[in-house]
Scaffold this active site. Structure first.
Site, mmCIF file in Angstrom:
data_model
loop_
_atom_site.group_PDB
_atom_site.id
_atom_site.type_symbol
_atom_site.label_atom_id
_atom_site.label_comp_id
_atom_site.label_asym_id
_atom_site.label_seq_id
_atom_site.Cartn_x
_atom_site.Cartn_y
_atom_site.Cartn_z
ATOM 1 N N TYR A 108 35.978 -22.234 19.326
ATOM 2 C CA TYR A 108 37.050 -21.847 20.254
ATOM 3 C C TYR A 108 36.515 -20.897 21.312
ATOM 4 O O TYR A 108 37.136 -19.907 21.663
ATOM 5 C CB TYR A 108 38.206 -21.202 19.471
ATOM 6 C CG TYR A 108 39.523 -21.185 20.219
ATOM 7 C CD1 TYR A 108 40.235 -22.360 20.428
ATOM 8 C CD2 TYR A 108 40.050 -19.993 20.705
ATOM 9 C CE1 TYR A 108 41.445 -22.345 21.103
ATOM 10 C CE2 TYR A 108 41.274 -19.969 21.377
ATOM 11 C CZ TYR A 108 41.956 -21.143 21.575
ATOM 12 O OH TYR A 108 43.161 -21.132 22.237
ATOM 13 N N SER A 139 34.451 -20.959 25.280
ATOM 14 C CA SER A 139 34.850 -21.413 26.609
ATOM 15 C C SER A 139 35.308 -22.873 26.594
ATOM 16 O O SER A 139 36.423 -23.191 27.024
ATOM 17 C CB SER A 139 33.681 -21.227 27.581
ATOM 18 O OG SER A 139 34.000 -21.731 28.860
ATOM 19 N N HIS A 141 27.777 -31.655 24.863
ATOM 20 C CA HIS A 141 26.402 -31.495 25.350
ATOM 21 C C HIS A 141 25.501 -32.230 24.371
ATOM 22 O O HIS A 141 25.730 -32.204 23.148
ATOM 23 C CB HIS A 141 26.039 -30.011 25.424
ATOM 24 C CG HIS A 141 24.638 -29.727 25.893
ATOM 25 N ND1 HIS A 141 24.014 -30.460 26.882
ATOM 26 C CD2 HIS A 141 23.731 -28.784 25.489
ATOM 27 C CE1 HIS A 141 22.795 -29.970 27.088
ATOM 28 N NE2 HIS A 141 22.605 -28.961 26.249
ATOM 29 N N GLY A 176 34.359 -24.141 30.539
ATOM 30 C CA GLY A 176 35.630 -24.405 29.868
ATOM 31 C C GLY A 176 36.814 -23.720 30.518
ATOM 32 O O GLY A 176 37.922 -24.275 30.560
ATOM 33 N N ASP A 219 20.870 -31.291 32.385
ATOM 34 C CA ASP A 219 21.676 -30.085 32.193
ATOM 35 C C ASP A 219 20.783 -28.872 31.958
ATOM 36 O O ASP A 219 20.966 -27.822 32.594
ATOM 37 C CB ASP A 219 22.630 -30.287 31.018
ATOM 38 C CG ASP A 219 23.619 -29.139 30.869
ATOM 39 O OD1 ASP A 219 24.555 -29.062 31.682
ATOM 40 O OD2 ASP A 219 23.452 -28.323 29.946
ATOM 41 N N SER A 225 27.095 -19.316 61.184
ATOM 42 C CA SER A 225 26.674 -19.153 62.580
ATOM 43 C C SER A 225 25.400 -19.954 62.854
ATOM 44 O O SER A 225 24.649 -20.307 61.949
ATOM 45 C CB SER A 225 26.415 -17.679 62.888
ATOM 46 O OG SER A 225 25.247 -17.233 62.208
#
Length: 338
Positions: free
Chosen positions: A24, A26, A107, A133, A190, A251
């Site tokens: 529990y 992110s 992942h 998350g 990743d 700019s």
């Protein structure tokens, strides 16, 4: 690369199924709450003595210890830190993973580097949001979504792609787009992005710029604004419409300086280092180094954290951010809840 949207995903495939979200943090809080709000039956698997148990209960979620959650679930999504995944899987998850069940990841680290080797009768897929998350949760609540990646590692039941798409829809991913990849590609890209650009590259670039200005006699406050605070302004422009969009907005002086000086900072030496870093990831050298660090109690990792916290840019930033109270309103990260 295949791309899927809402129309390609059938959330009803999760009807009558139970999803156990293990962790529990992110990602875990986002997946669990988004699925719950999408009408999916969710259990959160946590240690009874962990600090997250009360947070998940306060969010109205059913909480159980990991082994019990995995036993009851049809789909088990592992969202614990990479270095803890194999230990928790072997001890708590594997005994409940009967043939036909699904094991999911956000992942590919543990599957790709064979830290976790599931039984061949278990379906294994990935649903990986391309964002933290806290953003997955806030975008869902706003009626939007964060793009996701899906990948299939094992598919004995023959419907893992459809289940993965349904899961992605449940967390809001198909509102944006879902791209199909492989565990290998997701894992290696990743890790490379984190180490060379998104985390390692950016933080070292920021600190090097800050130190250069301060060492030259400029005030720390000016160095902070120019080399850290304004990074968000530039990145937001790039995020919105690419590098060309950013160059259109700044700019002419900034654009010319960008294109004539940038490659002097990030030149051949940096590109050579990036190739070496990618090679270490591809060979498994980084994964072995990280897992060895964890097995011996993470002493070097702890030292690195302490050293980073002592950098002067942290104290200067804390002082300056206190002058900008709007930065704390509507925060993505609220440690009391997630």
């Amino acid at each position: 690369m295949k791309v899927y949207y809402d129309k390609d995903a059938d959330l009803s495939l999760l009807d009558g199924k139970t999803v156990a979200v293990i962790g529990y943090g992110s990602q875990g809080h986002a997946h669990a709450n988004n699925l719950n709000d999408s009408g999916v039956n969710v259990i959160v698997g946590l240690r009874k003595d962990g600090s997250s148990w009360k947070k998940a209960e306060a969010a109205g979620l059913k909480v159980m210890e990991p082994a019990a959650a995995a036993e009851q679930a049809d789909i088990v999504m592992i969202l614990v830190p990479d270095e803890l995944g194999a230990e928790i899987y072997n001890r708590d998850i594997a005994p409940g993973m009967k043939a036909g069940k699904s094991l999911a990841f956000a992942h590919g680290f543990n599957i790709h580097f064979e830290q976790i080797v599931p039984d061949p009768g278990v379906n294994v897929f990935m649903v990986a949001p391309k964002g933290p998350g806290h953003l997955v949760r806030s975008e869902y609540e706003a009626g939007r979504g964060v793009p996701c990646l899906i990948a299939i590692h094992q598919d004995p039941s023959g419907n893992s792609r459809d289940i993965a798409l349904a899961y992605a829809k449940g967390i809001g991913g198909t509102r944006a787009a879902v791209l199909e990849t492989t565990f290998k590609e997701e894992t290696e890209t990743d890790l490379f992005g984190e180490q060379s650009v998104l985390c390692g590259g950016i933080t070292e670039l920021i600190r090097a710029g800050y130190e250069t200005l301060v060492d030259a006699g400029y005030s720390p406050e000016m160095a902070y604004f120019e080399c850290l605070h304004e990074v968000k302004l530039i990145v937001d422009l790039i995020y919105e419409g690419g590098i060309a969009n950013m160059r259109y907005s700044v700019s002419n002086t900034a654009e010319y300086g960008d294109m004539t000086r940038g490659k002097r900072v990030i030149g051949e030496e940096a590109r050579k280092a990036m190739k070496e870093i990618l090679g270490e990831i591809q060979s498994g050298k980084f994964a072995e180094e990280w897992m060895t660090e964890h097995r011996v109690g993470s002493p070097h990792f702890g030292e690195l954290r302490k050293e980073a916290e002592k950098h002067p840019i942290e104290a200067v930033g804390q002082k300056l951010r206190s002058m900008m109270p709007w930065l704390s309103s509507g925060r993505l990260v609220d440690r009391s809840k997630n």
